[in-house]
Scaffold this active site. Sequence first.
Site: not given
Length: 247
Positions: A103, A106-107
């Site tokens: 996650h 992804e950022h």
Amino acid sequence: MIVSPGSAVLHAVWAVSLLAACSNAVLLRDSPALRLRGGLDASPASVVIRKPEIDKRTYRHVVLPNKLQAVLVSDTSAHAGAAALCVAAGQLDDPPEVEGLAHFLEHMLFLGTEKYPEESNFDQFCAAGGGYSNAWTSLDHTMYHFIVSEPKLHDALDRFASFFSCPLFSESGTDREIKAVDSENNKNLQDDDRREYQLLRSTCEQDHPMARFGTGNEETLRHPAGGKIDVRAELLKLHKGAYSANL
């Protein structure tokens, strides 16, 4: 990928570097059980795209030299262009010592690339073109997507592709984005659906990836394993090991 008339469709395809997906056409081979995520031959001739009879858009499946599979969609009535790219890596690919890494990755892809080093360049570009961009991380895949006005599509694809070919992962951006992930997690703490889902995950065998904390927060990302792990190095390792069309 959806484009309007006059767009350089074939020229734009090379820019996308993993797996492009569209929302309402079904990509199949002979086996009806075959999923889009895996199992397709590298031969476009083996693929049939089925769509509703009322769907007037034109679809084409292509396989690039790097084994990327893409579905092109041409809509003569569209006024905007869009693309989505799905990476076959998600929360279950987090190393056990760094929960939430997929996650976090992804950022980080939105925070500058070697070709476009300015942070948030892509978000600003899409907004200036009357569109937006976003992404989300699931258990076994991560989806990136954007939409812009049709004249901006080619440039948007070039920026989008650099996410996957030459991200910066700057140290300053790493520090700030950990705070953004932590803020997102804090926002989700009062979401009953998310709380129920995390409770379900906590009932799994503790040595199974499903039992881990997929969102991540400042505790899991800033000083994992008591500070013995370099999070940026883990980001680079995950990106190199999972973000490819020809593994």
